[in-house]
Design a protein around this motif. Structure first.
Motif, mmCIF file in Angstrom:
data_model
loop_
_atom_site.group_PDB
_atom_site.id
_atom_site.type_symbol
_atom_site.label_atom_id
_atom_site.label_comp_id
_atom_site.label_asym_id
_atom_site.label_seq_id
_atom_site.Cartn_x
_atom_site.Cartn_y
_atom_site.Cartn_z
ATOM 1 N N LEU A 127 0.814 -1.204 0.000
ATOM 2 C CA LEU A 127 0.000 0.000 0.000
ATOM 3 C C LEU A 127 0.855 1.265 0.000
ATOM 4 O O LEU A 127 0.545 2.253 -0.675
ATOM 5 C CB LEU A 127 -0.927 -0.010 1.224
ATOM 6 N N PHE A 128 1.963 1.238 0.749
ATOM 7 C CA PHE A 128 2.820 2.417 0.791
ATOM 8 C C PHE A 128 3.487 2.671 -0.559
ATOM 9 O O PHE A 128 3.741 3.825 -0.930
ATOM 10 C CB PHE A 128 3.872 2.264 1.902
ATOM 11 N N GLU A 129 3.788 1.600 -1.280
ATOM 12 C CA GLU A 129 4.328 1.776 -2.624
ATOM 13 C C GLU A 129 3.282 2.458 -3.519
ATOM 14 O O GLU A 129 3.602 3.338 -4.323
ATOM 15 C CB GLU A 129 4.729 0.419 -3.217
ATOM 16 N N ARG A 130 2.055 2.060 -3.338
ATOM 17 C CA ARG A 130 0.971 2.598 -4.157
ATOM 18 C C ARG A 130 0.741 4.081 -3.834
ATOM 19 O O ARG A 130 0.427 4.892 -4.716
ATOM 20 C CB ARG A 130 -0.309 1.798 -3.923
ATOM 21 N N TYR A 131 0.888 4.454 -2.553
ATOM 22 C CA TYR A 131 0.610 5.830 -2.128
ATOM 23 C C TYR A 131 1.914 6.620 -1.915
ATOM 24 O O TYR A 131 1.988 7.505 -1.061
ATOM 25 C CB TYR A 131 -0.206 5.819 -0.834
ATOM 26 N N MET A 179 11.228 5.130 2.196
ATOM 27 C CA MET A 179 10.736 4.251 1.147
ATOM 28 C C MET A 179 11.733 3.141 0.826
ATOM 29 O O MET A 179 11.343 1.991 0.586
ATOM 30 C CB MET A 179 10.439 5.062 -0.119
ATOM 31 N N ASP A 180 13.039 3.472 0.863
ATOM 32 C CA ASP A 180 14.058 2.460 0.528
ATOM 33 C C ASP A 180 14.142 1.389 1.607
ATOM 34 O O ASP A 180 14.210 0.181 1.308
ATOM 35 C CB ASP A 180 15.421 3.124 0.342
ATOM 36 N N GLN A 181 14.165 1.801 2.852
ATOM 37 C CA GLN A 181 14.351 0.848 3.942
ATOM 38 C C GLN A 181 13.082 0.081 4.267
ATOM 39 O O GLN A 181 13.136 -0.993 4.876
ATOM 40 C CB GLN A 181 14.870 1.585 5.183
ATOM 41 N N VAL A 186 8.127 0.438 12.890
ATOM 42 C CA VAL A 186 9.238 0.212 11.959
ATOM 43 C C VAL A 186 10.271 1.322 12.167
ATOM 44 O O VAL A 186 9.905 2.475 12.458
ATOM 45 C CB VAL A 186 8.743 0.176 10.500
ATOM 46 N N GLN A 187 11.538 0.966 12.038
ATOM 47 C CA GLN A 187 12.609 1.938 12.265
ATOM 48 C C GLN A 187 13.336 2.248 10.954
ATOM 49 O O GLN A 187 13.604 1.344 10.148
ATOM 50 C CB GLN A 187 13.611 1.424 13.297
ATOM 51 N N VAL A 188 13.658 3.514 10.798
ATOM 52 C CA VAL A 188 14.407 3.992 9.629
ATOM 53 C C VAL A 188 15.648 4.722 10.138
ATOM 54 O O VAL A 188 15.553 5.545 11.064
ATOM 55 C CB VAL A 188 13.537 4.930 8.760
#
Length: 494
Positions: free
Chosen positions: A53-57, A78-80, A127-129
């Motif tokens: 979903l995050f890829e889509r948005y 987005m990468d991680q 989630v951690q970035v």
């Protein structure tokens, strides 16, 4: 009028204060799911579904990060996210969030400073970035998929190992410096040293406060240094951390001399030759010769940088000497002292010479007249030996030969012999001794003479002498005026 204005001003200030206070207050979120960021279908969304979903948005997420003031975090997020671990947890009542993305009427919005004030803990993913050694902790409530930044903490950076070894090429027992001061983010460092066969020969633990180490090698060859570093979490650095140094093989010096034994070599050149020296991993650039006397005192030194690395030396005195040679290669290493490059020898002086002499002799005789005596000129030639009793000071000569007068009867050939002891001073000498003369006339007598000589060397080497001399012979037990002689001659010693 003035009173009305004062009331108006106070009212405006009060409104501004109340407005600012309302903005500064933490917004309490009591319900979730009204303003969803992404459309989550199903009751239990999985991490895989959320990533999809995050890829889509993605564009909406980018807009939200920029409005939140964290636009630089969008791409790392987005990468991680593709490989990040989604952890399931609950947002406790009273937990605060720095900001949250949501949508209202299709537009991306950002709510700042939020506190979960629901009736029960909220199910969410975390989630951690990581970016620039900071950890950004995001939470995503499951019912709505809103992205919220919970906290920012400082990350412990990984160690980056740095290893410098100088010099890269050295000689045996030269100091080798290991420097790991360029290592970053390390709690501790270590370095292992291996020889050319792969055997560990040394190891050392270092710290950021003490990052250097100095050591020496007593054997030639290549050595490999392997460095390691760990950060504050004891996680090892992963970058390559290797260095090498080469310990030069010293040259091998071989010395040869032109005389062994060096008998009768005073005054003659002796050659010392180190041309047979070799260097296994370079080239010889210099040889140093040193000459010592019997007590070990240095008498002379020769430094030669030209091949074939020889030294020619003339000794002016007899004695026992030692010659040593040291070879240096292009790395500055020098050969070890051993029997191959150190020779003890004795130089002796030539004491015995053959002697040949000749010249003119004026011999006395009887003339039968009123005066009774006369002289005749003749030529003499002798041979014999010369011996140094004390070199350059005292010598002994034994010679014999003939004297041929230039006139005939009554004059005749006479045999002459003598033995002299000579004293020498620089190029001159004087001698005295006894001789034998046969009669040069029938009326004269054969007998002993007292013989004296004085002379000077007209040329001289250590092996040959050429001298002019005057000689006087006085008879013993015979009539002086009939038996004396004067001579002028030249002698050669060889």
């Amino acid at each position: 009028m003035n009173r009305n204005r004062l009331v108006l001003y106070l009212t405006i200030v009060l409104l501004v204060f109340l407005t600012a206070t309302s903005f500064a207050e933490t917004k309490k979120l009591k319900r979730i799911g009204l303003y969803t960021f992404v459309e989550v279908k199903g009751q239990v969304p999985t991490p895989e579904v959320m990533k999809m979903l995050f890829e889509r948005y993605a564009e909406d997420i980018k807009t939200g990060f920029e409005e939140a003031g964290y636009g630089e975090l969008y791409q790392p997020f987005m990468d991680q996210l593709k490989t990040a671990e989604f952890k399931q947890e609950k947002i406790a009542v009273g937990d605060k969030l720095m900001w949250m993305l949501f949508k209202s009427q299709g537009k991306v919005k950002v709510a700042q400073d939020i506190e979960w004030a629901g009736n029960a803990p909220l199910d969410a993913f975390s989630v951690q970035v990581k970016k620039d050694w900071k950890i950004y902790d995001f939470v995503i409530p499951k019912p709505c998929g809103n992205i919220a930044l919970r906290s920012i903490t400082q990350a412990i950076p990984p160690a980056v190992c740095s290893l410098v070894v100088v010099p890269e090429r050295a000689n045996i027992n030269d100091p080798i410096t290991v420097d790991m001061s360029g290592t970053q983010n390390a709690k501790s460092m270590s370095v292992d040293v291996f020889d050319a066969q792969g055997q560990k020969v040394a190891t050392k633990t270092l710290t950021p406060d003490s990052p250097k180490w100095q050591l020496k090698f007593d054997k030639s060859g290549e050595y490999t240094f392997k460095g390691a570093a760990v950060n504050m979490e004891d996680i090892a650095a992963t970058n390559p951390c290797l260095s090498k140094t080469y310990i030069n093989i010293p040259p091998i010096c071989k010395l040869w001399t032109s005389c062994l034994p060096c008998e009768d070599y005073v005054g003659r050149p002796i050659t010392f030759d180190a041309s047979g020296s070799t260097d296994p991993d370079g080239q010889i650039v210099k040889v140093v010769f040193e000459l010592f006397d019997a007590s070990g005192k240095v008498l002379d030194t020769c430094v030669t940088t030209r091949k074939p690395f020889v030294w020619e030396k003339v000794f002016t005195k007899p004695g026992t000497y030692t010659i040593s040679a040291t070879a240096y290669d292009n790395d500055g290493a020098k050969s070890a002292s051993n029997d191959q490059n150190r020779i003890t020898f004795e130089v002796t002086q030539k004491l015995f010479f053959w002697q040949a002499a000749g010249g003119l002799m004026l011999s006395a005789g009887y003339n039968g007249g009123l005066t009774g005596s006369t002289y005749v000129l003749g030529a003499f030639l002798r041979g014999g030996i010369f011996y140094w009793i004390n070199p350059d000071k005292w010598s002994l000569t034994l010679t014999g030969g003939g004297d041929m007068p230039f006139k005939g009867d009554p004059w005749k050939f006479a045999f002459l012999a003598e033995g002299l002891v000579n004293g020498h001073y620089k190029k001159s000498y004087a001698g005295i001794g006894l001789g034998l003369s046969t009669k040069s006339q029938s009326v004269t007598k054969t007998g002993m003479d007292i013989v004296a000589q004085v002379g000077t060397n007209v040329f001289q080497t250590w092996t040959k002498f050429g001298s002019l001399f005057l000689e006087f012979r006085a008879p013993v037990g015979r009539t002086f005026k009939y038996n004396n002689r004067f001579g002028l001659g030249f002698r050669m010693l060889f």
